[in-house]
Design a protein around this motif. Sequence first.
Motif, short mmCIF file in Angstrom:
data_model
loop_
_atom_site.label_atom_id
_atom_site.label_comp_id
_atom_site.label_asym_id
_atom_site.label_seq_id
_atom_site.Cartn_x
_atom_site.Cartn_y
_atom_site.Cartn_z
N ARG A 15 41.36 124.23 -11.81
CA ARG A 15 41.02 124.88 -13.08
C ARG A 15 41.54 126.32 -13.11
N LEU A 20 37.97 119.66 -15.99
CA LEU A 20 37.88 120.04 -14.59
C LEU A 20 36.57 120.76 -14.30
N HIS A 21 36.13 121.57 -15.25
CA HIS A 21 34.86 122.29 -15.08
C HIS A 21 33.70 121.29 -15.02
N ARG A 34 38.52 120.98 -7.65
CA ARG A 34 38.48 121.06 -9.12
C ARG A 34 38.47 122.51 -9.57
N ARG A 35 37.73 123.34 -8.85
CA ARG A 35 37.67 124.77 -9.19
C ARG A 35 39.06 125.40 -9.05
N MET A 49 41.05 121.94 -18.79
CA MET A 49 40.25 122.91 -18.05
C MET A 49 38.76 122.61 -18.19
N GLU A 50 38.34 122.25 -19.41
CA GLU A 50 36.93 121.89 -19.62
C GLU A 50 36.57 120.64 -18.82
#
Length: 143
Positions: free
Chosen positions: A19, A79-80, A15-16, A76-77
């Motif tokens: 992102r 995934l974070h 995930r990182r 992106m949020e």
Amino acid sequence: MKKAGASTRERAQERRWDRKSLGVTGMIVIVLALLVDLLGIFEFQGTAGAWIWDAGLSVLVLVGLSRFTNGRVERMEGLHSEELRANQGAAGEELVGSLLDALPKEEWRVLHDVKSKFGNIDHIVLHRRGHLFLIETKSHKQR
């Protein structure tokens, strides 16, 4: 033998990476669009109504950028958030794993992070008398 929480840590790293790559590609597109517009790669000088063409290109670049970024920030949020949850889950699995690893070795056999056709099994605990425990660890914030 795998460590407790290994596959969940791998998921957090994925995930990182997703992102970061999403952010980098977004920045590249934005920089390229701005360079095209600012450097005047498409010059309309000397043509009738050149300022209209330049303004039109600027508007086109801005519309293209807004369409490109639409949903990207939310993704992106997301995934974070997934990365944070995976890290929290891995920490919980590691804590439970360390507690299970402290069981007497003469009586207990403990396996962590076992893949099966039904999915991941966080912990398998087997007693020498044949008692079998499949343990799924959940880690939630304290309230």
